[in-house]
Design a protein around this motif. Structure first.
Motif, PDB file in Angstrom:
ATOM      1  N   SER A  76       0.810  -1.213   0.000  1.00 26.79           N
ATOM      2  CA  SER A  76       0.000   0.000   0.000  1.00 26.79           C
ATOM      3  C   SER A  76       0.849   1.270   0.000  1.00 26.79           C
ATOM      4  O   SER A  76       0.363   2.345  -0.327  1.00 26.79           O
ATOM      5  N   SER A  77       2.118   1.145   0.371  1.00 25.72           N
ATOM      6  CA  SER A  77       3.002   2.307   0.412  1.00 25.72           C
ATOM      7  C   SER A  77       3.580   2.578  -0.971  1.00 25.72           C
ATOM      8  O   SER A  77       3.774   1.657  -1.765  1.00 25.72           O
ATOM      9  N   PRO A  78       3.872   3.834  -1.271  1.00 28.68           N
ATOM     10  CA  PRO A  78       4.534   4.121  -2.550  1.00 28.68           C
ATOM     11  C   PRO A  78       5.945   3.568  -2.539  1.00 28.68           C
ATOM     12  O   PRO A  78       6.555   3.396  -1.470  1.00 28.68           O
ATOM     13  N   PRO A  79       6.502   3.284  -3.709  1.00 29.58           N
ATOM     14  CA  PRO A  79       7.875   2.763  -3.758  1.00 29.58           C
ATOM     15  C   PRO A  79       8.865   3.838  -3.352  1.00 29.58           C
ATOM     16  O   PRO A  79       8.539   5.034  -3.352  1.00 29.58           O
ATOM     17  N   PRO A  80      10.070   3.445  -2.975  1.00 31.93           N
ATOM     18  CA  PRO A  80      11.109   4.445  -2.712  1.00 31.93           C
ATOM     19  C   PRO A  80      11.306   5.337  -3.934  1.00 31.93           C
ATOM     20  O   PRO A  80      11.029   4.948  -5.069  1.00 31.93           O
ATOM     21  N   ARG A  81      11.797   6.537  -3.710  1.00 25.88           N
ATOM     22  CA  ARG A  81      12.086   7.431  -4.826  1.00 25.88           C
ATOM     23  C   ARG A  81      13.058   6.759  -5.785  1.00 25.88           C
ATOM     24  O   ARG A  81      13.927   6.003  -5.361  1.00 25.88           O
ATOM     25  N   LYS A  82      12.914   7.051  -7.064  1.00 31.02           N
ATOM     26  CA  LYS A  82      13.784   6.369  -8.028  1.00 31.02           C
ATOM     27  C   LYS A  82      15.251   6.693  -7.788  1.00 31.02           C
ATOM     28  O   LYS A  82      16.124   5.914  -8.157  1.00 31.02           O
ATOM     29  N   GLU A  83      15.530   7.829  -7.126  1.00 31.24           N
ATOM     30  CA  GLU A  83      16.905   8.156  -6.787  1.00 31.24           C
ATOM     31  C   GLU A  83      17.478   7.180  -5.761  1.00 31.24           C
ATOM     32  O   GLU A  83      18.693   7.060  -5.599  1.00 31.24           O
ATOM     33  N   ASP A  84      16.591   6.497  -5.008  1.00 31.35           N
ATOM     34  CA  ASP A  84      17.030   5.573  -3.971  1.00 31.35           C
ATOM     35  C   ASP A  84      17.074   4.118  -4.444  1.00 31.35           C
ATOM     36  O   ASP A  84      17.413   3.229  -3.665  1.00 31.35           O
ATOM     37  N   TRP A  85      16.702   3.885  -5.705  1.00 34.46           N
ATOM     38  CA  TRP A  85      16.799   2.528  -6.228  1.00 34.46           C
ATOM     39  C   TRP A  85      18.279   2.160  -6.359  1.00 34.46           C
ATOM     40  O   TRP A  85      19.128   3.006  -6.599  1.00 34.46           O
ATOM     41  N   SER A  86      18.553   0.884  -6.223  1.00 32.89           N
ATOM     42  CA  SER A  86      19.912   0.341  -6.331  1.00 32.89           C
ATOM     43  C   SER A  86      20.889   1.058  -5.405  1.00 32.89           C
ATOM     44  O   SER A  86      22.005   1.374  -5.793  1.00 32.89           O
ATOM     45  N   ARG A  87      20.454   1.308  -4.171  1.00 37.37           N
ATOM     46  CA  ARG A  87      21.382   1.878  -3.198  1.00 37.37           C
ATOM     47  C   ARG A  87      22.105   0.736  -2.479  1.00 37.37           C
ATOM     48  O   ARG A  87      21.600  -0.396  -2.417  1.00 37.37           O
ATOM     49  N   PRO A  88      23.284   0.995  -1.943  1.00 40.26           N
ATOM     50  CA  PRO A  88      24.026  -0.074  -1.260  1.00 40.26           C
ATOM     51  C   PRO A  88      23.208  -0.696  -0.132  1.00 40.26           C
ATOM     52  O   PRO A  88      22.567   0.005   0.659  1.00 40.26           O
ATOM     53  N   GLY A  89      23.215  -2.034  -0.085  1.00 41.32           N
ATOM     54  CA  GLY A  89      22.493  -2.742   0.960  1.00 41.32           C
ATOM     55  C   GLY A  89      23.285  -2.763   2.263  1.00 41.32           C
ATOM     56  O   GLY A  89      24.510  -2.606   2.265  1.00 41.32           O
ATOM     57  N   ARG A  90      22.568  -2.994   3.363  1.00 43.03           N
ATOM     58  CA  ARG A  90      23.197  -3.052   4.680  1.00 43.03           C
ATOM     59  C   ARG A  90      23.101  -4.479   5.205  1.00 43.03           C
ATOM     60  O   ARG A  90      22.011  -5.041   5.338  1.00 43.03           O
ATOM     61  N   ARG A  91      24.260  -5.044   5.530  1.00 43.26           N
ATOM     62  CA  ARG A  91      24.339  -6.435   5.944  1.00 43.26           C
ATOM     63  C   ARG A  91      23.509  -6.711   7.199  1.00 43.26           C
ATOM     64  O   ARG A  91      22.882  -7.757   7.325  1.00 43.26           O
ATOM     65  N   GLU A  92      23.483  -5.752   8.112  1.00 45.22           N
ATOM     66  CA  GLU A  92      22.755  -5.968   9.359  1.00 45.22           C
ATOM     67  C   GLU A  92      21.240  -6.061   9.130  1.00 45.22           C
ATOM     68  O   GLU A  92      20.528  -6.678   9.925  1.00 45.22           O
ATOM     69  N   GLU A  93      20.755  -5.480   8.047  1.00 42.41           N
ATOM     70  CA  GLU A  93      19.334  -5.589   7.704  1.00 42.41           C
ATOM     71  C   GLU A  93      19.037  -6.893   6.982  1.00 42.41           C
ATOM     72  O   GLU A  93      17.969  -7.476   7.144  1.00 42.41           O
ATOM     73  N   LEU A  94      19.987  -7.354   6.184  1.00 46.45           N
ATOM     74  CA  LEU A  94      19.756  -8.520   5.337  1.00 46.45           C
ATOM     75  C   LEU A  94      19.948  -9.854   6.059  1.00 46.45           C
ATOM     76  O   LEU A  94      19.144 -10.775   5.907  1.00 46.45           O
ATOM     77  N   MET A  95      21.000  -9.983   6.859  1.00 43.90           N
ATOM     78  CA  MET A  95      21.389 -11.288   7.372  1.00 43.90           C
ATOM     79  C   MET A  95      20.333 -11.980   8.234  1.00 43.90           C
ATOM     80  O   MET A  95      20.223 -13.220   8.198  1.00 43.90           O
ATOM     81  N   PRO A  96      19.522 -11.279   9.031  1.00 40.30           N
ATOM     82  CA  PRO A  96      18.456 -11.980   9.765  1.00 40.30           C
ATOM     83  C   PRO A  96      17.485 -12.723   8.844  1.00 40.30           C
ATOM     84  O   PRO A  96      16.978 -13.791   9.196  1.00 40.30           O
ATOM     85  N   HIS A  97      17.250 -12.184   7.659  1.00 43.86           N
ATOM     86  CA  HIS A  97      16.382 -12.873   6.695  1.00 43.86           C
ATOM     87  C   HIS A  97      17.091 -14.084   6.093  1.00 43.86           C
ATOM     88  O   HIS A  97      16.487 -15.144   5.897  1.00 43.86           O
ATOM     89  N   VAL A  98      18.373 -13.936   5.803  1.00 42.72           N
ATOM     90  CA  VAL A  98      19.147 -15.036   5.228  1.00 42.72           C
ATOM     91  C   VAL A  98      19.176 -16.224   6.183  1.00 42.72           C
ATOM     92  O   VAL A  98      19.141 -17.390   5.758  1.00 42.72           O
ATOM     93  N   ALA A  99      19.200 -15.944   7.466  1.00 44.84           N
ATOM     94  CA  ALA A  99      19.295 -17.007   8.475  1.00 44.84           C
ATOM     95  C   ALA A  99      18.094 -17.940   8.470  1.00 44.84           C
ATOM     96  O   ALA A  99      18.155 -19.048   9.015  1.00 44.84           O
TER      97      ALA A  99
END
Length: 413
Positions: A239-262
């Motif tokens: 329901s939320s709008p997507p991030p601004r197109k300027e924010d697409w393909s921004r560097p990812g943060r490992r601390e945000e990703l790794m809990p999902h990978v686990a």
């Protein structure tokens, strides 16, 4: 016949190359200052590779990509749901390629420079306006500071300028931004030891949580491959709008990703270690747009992501852009009037791609994973007791028919 191609991505470059192959003139206008190798891994399907082979590009693709051997679908615990050979191993005349998007683009870009000449590609040119008359279409291009840099005149204008297409917005000014389904996608690649056949692709988990891993090139050292990985997680309800197109393909943060990978188990390789070893990776919102009622207005039409941006499931984005290019070039080469050619192109390609967009929203062929996880969210002992082989095959093969890459379709094309 001359075409003004707006956008120097895979779709626009391939369209120009195919037009040249049919004796027609094309010039490409790209807003970036140079055409660079961007993105990470993609798969390009046999029905699209068949078109690139006709252009003599197969040896170049072999030099920079890998011929996909097999595709495996599993749940997030690594339990196998579906396995099938791909490309040559599946009986096609041509391979499927697992390849870096930028390297595929470079292969086509180099062919355009060789066959059309470097002067046919204009970089640093952002489309600002265009107009049509009885004799053709005129387009005005500007640099990033808003200074006029080029004026082009042609018989048709092809908007191949991506999901944020200026041409599409000019035809449908009330459409608004792309639609975001609430899924965030992290993607990266690094050299890593080969697993299984060395040309295997694994998709684990459904639309709420998904992990994809496959090699896209040979590594610099024996036994290593350039390993592409992607993790997609549903973080919102869309329901939320997507991030601004300027924010697409921004560097990812490992601390945000790794809990999902686990939450994933992949016995074939150590995915957490793979991701930890990736120096840099990026995040993207998973977006598409609703299918349009039309792509063409007079001498102007759309192609590729500008026409039918779709979720990255089923390996179809770049493949469908290549098929668009082939169809459009054929219609322009065979028509008495360019506007009739654009209408015939739209009539053939719009319904097919609209169905793929809608199917990808339901998970595409990977929907077979969702179907199993809906019944057995905590895993299973016998996959056939959860969903029969015939039911699983209907989902996977049904999508192949819709997307036009069933083996009998590819052979007949």
């Amino acid at each position: 016949m001359k075409a003004i191609v707006v956008g120097g991505g895979i779709g626009g470059l391939t369209a120009a190359l195919m037009l040249k192959d049919r004796g027609l003139e094309a010039e490409i206008y790209e807003q970036s200052s140079e055409i660079r190798e961007l993105g990470v891994g993609i798969n390009t399907l046999p029905h699209a590779i068949k078109e690139l082979k006709k252009l003599g590009l197969l040896p170049r693709l072999d030099a920079v990509g890998l011929r996909t051997y097999e595709l495996i679908y599993t749940n997030r615990f690594g339990q196998e749901i579906w396995r099938e050979p791909r490309g040559i191993e599946a009986g096609f005349d041509v391979p499927q390629f697992s390849i870096h998007r930028g390297r595929l683009q470079t292969v086509v870009h180099e062919a355009v420079r060789e066959r059309l000449g470097a002067g046919a590609i204009h970089t640093g040119c952002r489309l600002g306006a265009y107009s049509q008359d009885e004799g053709g279409v005129t387009a005005w291009f500007f640099d990033r500071e808003g200074r006029h840099v080029k004026t082009a005149r042609g018989d048709v204008l092809i908007g191949a300028d991506g999901i944020h297409s200026f041409v599409r917005a000019s035809l449908f000014p009330q459409e608004g931004p792309p639609s975001w389904n609430g899924i965030l996608l992290w993607r990266g690649a690094t050299e890593w030891p080969a697993f299984l056949t060395g040309r295997s692709m694994i998709v684990a988990g459904g639309m709420k949580e998904k992990l994809v891993v496959y090699p896209i090139a040979e590594g610099y050292r024996p036994g290593l491959k350039l390993m592409n990985w992607a993790v997609a997680v549903k973080l919102g309800d869309g329901s939320s709008p997507p991030p601004r197109k300027e924010d697409w393909s921004r560097p990812g943060r490992r601390e945000e990703l790794m809990p999902h990978v686990a939450r994933f188990r992949m016995p074939q390789l150590n995915v957490p270690a793979l991701i930890e070893a990736t120096p840099e990776f990026f995040e993207y919102p998973m977006c598409d747009r609703d299918p349009l009622p039309a792509w063409t207005h007079g001498r102007v039409t759309l192609l590729g992501d500008a026409a039918h941006p779709m979720y990255p499931v089923g390996s179809n984005g770049a493949s469908q852009a290549i098929l668009d290019a082939r169809c459009l070039a054929d219609r322009l080469a065979g028509a008495e009037h360019p506007m009739a050619a654009l209408r015939a192109y739209e009539a053939e390609r719009l319904p097919k791609t609209a169905e793929i967009v809608r199917s990808n929203r339901r998970g595409g062929p990977e929907g077979v994973i969702d179907a199993v996880e809906a019944v057995a969210p905590d895993g299973f002992e016998d996959i056939d007791a959860v969903l029969s082989h015939a039911e699983r095959e209907a989902i996977v093969k049904g999508y192949a028919q819709k997307a036009g890459f069933a083996r009998e379709q590819a052979k007949a094309a």
